[in-house]
Motif scaffolding. Structure first.
Motif, PDB file in Angstrom:
ATOM      1  N   VAL A 125       9.745  -8.961   4.837  1.00 50.79           N
ATOM      2  CA  VAL A 125       9.533  -9.397   3.448  1.00 50.79           C
ATOM      3  C   VAL A 125       9.627 -10.914   3.323  1.00 50.79           C
ATOM      4  CG1 VAL A 125      10.442  -9.259   1.082  1.00 50.79           C
ATOM      5  CG2 VAL A 125      10.207  -7.179   2.478  1.00 50.79           C
ATOM      6  N   ALA A 126      10.612 -11.530   3.923  1.00 55.89           N
ATOM      7  CA  ALA A 126      10.767 -12.996   3.823  1.00 55.89           C
ATOM      8  C   ALA A 126       9.558 -13.719   4.417  1.00 55.89           C
ATOM      9  CB  ALA A 126      12.057 -13.448   4.504  1.00 55.89           C
ATOM     10  N   PHE A 127       9.044 -13.210   5.537  1.00 51.63           N
ATOM     11  CA  PHE A 127       7.847 -13.813   6.137  1.00 51.63           C
ATOM     12  C   PHE A 127       6.671 -13.764   5.160  1.00 51.63           C
ATOM     13  CE2 PHE A 127       3.783 -12.727   8.224  1.00 51.63           C
ATOM     14  CZ  PHE A 127       3.472 -13.976   8.740  1.00 51.63           C
ATOM     15  N   TYR A 128       6.414 -12.593   4.597  1.00 52.81           N
ATOM     16  CA  TYR A 128       5.272 -12.471   3.688  1.00 52.81           C
ATOM     17  C   TYR A 128       5.470 -13.292   2.419  1.00 52.81           C
ATOM     18  CZ  TYR A 128       3.346  -8.892   6.725  1.00 52.81           C
ATOM     19  OH  TYR A 128       2.817  -8.228   7.799  1.00 52.81           O
ATOM     20  N   ARG A 129       6.694 -13.365   1.930  1.00 58.53           N
ATOM     21  CA  ARG A 129       6.948 -14.236   0.765  1.00 58.53           C
ATOM     22  C   ARG A 129       6.627 -15.694   1.105  1.00 58.53           C
ATOM     23  NH1 ARG A 129      12.347 -11.404  -1.598  1.00 58.53           N
ATOM     24  NH2 ARG A 129      11.301 -10.254  -3.253  1.00 58.53           N
ATOM     25  N   SER A 130       6.917 -16.100   2.330  1.00 58.92           N
ATOM     26  CA  SER A 130       6.681 -17.494   2.731  1.00 58.92           C
ATOM     27  C   SER A 130       5.193 -17.846   2.766  1.00 58.92           C
ATOM     28  CB  SER A 130       7.326 -17.785   4.087  1.00 58.92           C
ATOM     29  OG  SER A 130       6.546 -17.261   5.154  1.00 58.92           O
ATOM     30  N   VAL A 131       4.325 -16.829   2.786  1.00 63.43           N
ATOM     31  CA  VAL A 131       2.880 -17.065   2.781  1.00 63.43           C
ATOM     32  C   VAL A 131       2.245 -16.505   1.499  1.00 63.43           C
ATOM     33  CG1 VAL A 131       2.600 -17.352   5.269  1.00 63.43           C
ATOM     34  CG2 VAL A 131       2.503 -15.052   4.297  1.00 63.43           C
ATOM     35  N   ASP A 132       3.057 -16.515   0.415  1.00 68.40           N
ATOM     36  CA  ASP A 132       2.594 -16.258  -0.953  1.00 68.40           C
ATOM     37  C   ASP A 132       2.276 -14.809  -1.306  1.00 68.40           C
ATOM     38  OD1 ASP A 132       2.905 -18.970  -1.547  1.00 68.40           O
ATOM     39  OD2 ASP A 132       0.900 -19.428  -0.789  1.00 68.40           O
ATOM     40  N   TYR A 133       2.803 -13.859  -0.560  1.00 65.19           N
ATOM     41  CA  TYR A 133       2.731 -12.467  -0.996  1.00 65.19           C
ATOM     42  C   TYR A 133       3.911 -12.230  -1.930  1.00 65.19           C
ATOM     43  CZ  TYR A 133      -0.988 -11.342   2.256  1.00 65.19           C
ATOM     44  OH  TYR A 133      -2.192 -11.307   2.898  1.00 65.19           O
ATOM     45  N   HIS A 134       3.724 -11.354  -2.908  1.00 62.98           N
ATOM     46  CA  HIS A 134       4.812 -11.034  -3.832  1.00 62.98           C
ATOM     47  C   HIS A 134       5.062  -9.524  -3.811  1.00 62.98           C
ATOM     48  CE1 HIS A 134       1.219 -10.460  -6.340  1.00 62.98           C
ATOM     49  NE2 HIS A 134       1.935  -9.530  -6.957  1.00 62.98           N
ATOM     50  N   VAL A 135       6.294  -9.163  -4.100  1.00 61.31           N
ATOM     51  CA  VAL A 135       6.690  -7.758  -4.124  1.00 61.31           C
ATOM     52  C   VAL A 135       6.082  -7.097  -5.351  1.00 61.31           C
ATOM     53  CG1 VAL A 135       8.657  -6.179  -4.346  1.00 61.31           C
ATOM     54  CG2 VAL A 135       8.829  -8.193  -2.863  1.00 61.31           C
ATOM     55  N   THR A 136       5.454  -5.942  -5.138  1.00 64.42           N
ATOM     56  CA  THR A 136       4.937  -5.167  -6.267  1.00 64.42           C
ATOM     57  C   THR A 136       5.865  -3.999  -6.579  1.00 64.42           C
ATOM     58  OG1 THR A 136       3.491  -3.884  -4.811  1.00 64.42           O
ATOM     59  CG2 THR A 136       2.544  -5.833  -5.881  1.00 64.42           C
ATOM     60  N   ASP A 137       6.425  -3.364  -5.543  1.00 68.53           N
ATOM     61  CA  ASP A 137       7.403  -2.296  -5.726  1.00 68.53           C
ATOM     62  C   ASP A 137       7.922  -1.828  -4.371  1.00 68.53           C
ATOM     63  OD1 ASP A 137       5.206  -0.846  -4.781  1.00 68.53           O
ATOM     64  OD2 ASP A 137       5.081   0.500  -6.489  1.00 68.53           O
ATOM     65  N   GLU A 138       8.933  -0.982  -4.436  1.00 70.06           N
ATOM     66  CA  GLU A 138       9.450  -0.360  -3.212  1.00 70.06           C
ATOM     67  C   GLU A 138       8.465   0.725  -2.813  1.00 70.06           C
ATOM     68  OE1 GLU A 138      12.435  -1.190  -1.552  1.00 70.06           O
ATOM     69  OE2 GLU A 138      12.368  -2.912  -2.906  1.00 70.06           O
ATOM     70  N   GLY A 139       8.381   1.013  -1.528  1.00 69.11           N
ATOM     71  CA  GLY A 139       7.444   2.035  -1.096  1.00 69.11           C
ATOM     72  C   GLY A 139       7.873   2.681   0.204  1.00 69.11           C
ATOM     73  N   THR A 140       7.061   3.590   0.638  1.00 70.40           N
ATOM     74  CA  THR A 140       7.275   4.261   1.909  1.00 70.40           C
ATOM     75  C   THR A 140       5.996   4.155   2.710  1.00 70.40           C
ATOM     76  OG1 THR A 140       8.830   5.808   0.918  1.00 70.40           O
ATOM     77  CG2 THR A 140       7.867   6.448   3.020  1.00 70.40           C
ATOM     78  N   HIS A 141       6.130   3.664   3.924  1.00 70.29           N
ATOM     79  CA  HIS A 141       4.993   3.575   4.836  1.00 70.29           C
ATOM     80  C   HIS A 141       5.018   4.815   5.716  1.00 70.29           C
ATOM     81  CE1 HIS A 141       2.130   2.091   7.730  1.00 70.29           C
ATOM     82  NE2 HIS A 141       3.022   2.237   8.689  1.00 70.29           N
ATOM     83  N   VAL A 142       3.890   5.475   5.838  1.00 65.54           N
ATOM     84  CA  VAL A 142       3.776   6.590   6.767  1.00 65.54           C
ATOM     85  C   VAL A 142       3.090   6.046   8.007  1.00 65.54           C
ATOM     86  CG1 VAL A 142       2.887   8.913   7.157  1.00 65.54           C
ATOM     87  CG2 VAL A 142       3.651   8.240   4.869  1.00 65.54           C
ATOM     88  N   SER A 143       3.823   6.015   9.121  1.00 65.80           N
ATOM     89  CA  SER A 143       3.303   5.431  10.360  1.00 65.80           C
ATOM     90  C   SER A 143       2.161   6.268  10.913  1.00 65.80           C
ATOM     91  CB  SER A 143       4.417   5.311  11.402  1.00 65.80           C
ATOM     92  OG  SER A 143       4.710   6.581  11.950  1.00 65.80           O
ATOM     93  N   SER A 144       1.464   5.712  11.889  1.00 63.33           N
ATOM     94  CA  SER A 144       0.359   6.427  12.518  1.00 63.33           C
ATOM     95  C   SER A 144       0.837   7.681  13.243  1.00 63.33           C
ATOM     96  CB  SER A 144      -0.382   5.500  13.479  1.00 63.33           C
ATOM     97  OG  SER A 144       0.508   4.976  14.431  1.00 63.33           O
ATOM     98  N   THR A 145       2.145   7.791  13.439  1.00 65.75           N
ATOM     99  CA  THR A 145       2.704   8.988  14.067  1.00 65.75           C
ATOM    100  C   THR A 145       3.315   9.945  13.042  1.00 65.75           C
ATOM    101  OG1 THR A 145       4.823   7.892  14.466  1.00 65.75           O
ATOM    102  CG2 THR A 145       3.176   7.744  16.215  1.00 65.75           C
TER     103      THR A 145
END
Length: 162
Positions: A125-145
């Motif tokens: 999250v800190a990396f993406y914030r440093s390149v101007d992404y902003h948090v929209t909400d909490e979520g769950t990522h379903v991996s390729s597995t």
């Protein structure tokens, strides 16, 4: 001294090396952000049979140093989504993630995408914030597995970035 990196398009032949970088990056970068049991399942999962084809289906960039794959990042233009950014631990903190992300954002702007979204792992999250992404909400990522991984949904307006 910063290593020199070559960026190129991915091919199916990159699958095994890219999967290895993915597993190393998860084991290293996500430690302390997720329970050990989840991490063990996440980075120890075998490469899905569909992964080589996925590398070619996405706009996926491979980063090489001294002819070795050391990172990769993917863009799914149909969903206007960054699909992955993984850097081998030995190359973390050298600007490679940012360089690959900049490359994908340039492709997205060339495709006239207004913005991009992504599902960030907690450690990223800190990396993406440093390149101007902003948090929209909490979520769950379903991996390729099929593993369900808690994370953070983020977005960036590319029109404002150009």
């Amino acid at each position: 001294m910063m290593a020199n990196f070559l960026l190129r398009s991915a091919t199916a032949a990159d699958a095994a090396a890219a999967w290895a970088v993915r597993c190393q990056a998860i084991a290293y970068g996500c430690r302390g952000h997720y329970p050990a049991e989840l991490l063990a399942q996440w980075f120890a999962a075998p490469m899905p049979a569909s992964f080589p084809a996925k590398l070619e289906a996405l706009s996926l960039v491979i980063a090489e140093s001294n002819n070795s794959l050391v990172g990769f990042a993917g863009l799914n233009p149909r969903r206007a989504e960054i699909d992955a950014v993984f850097v081998a631990p030995a190359f973390a903190g050298q600007g490679l993630g940012r360089r690959m992300l900049d490359h994908l954002e340039t492709i997205a702007m060339d495709l006239r995408l207004a913005g991009l979204s992504l599902k960030a792992s907690r450690n990223a999250v800190a990396f993406y914030r440093s390149v101007d992404y902003h948090v929209t909400d909490e979520g769950t990522h379903v991996s390729s597995t099929g593993l369900r991984i808690p994370g953070v949904n983020m977005a960036k307006n590319l029109a404002a970035a150009s």
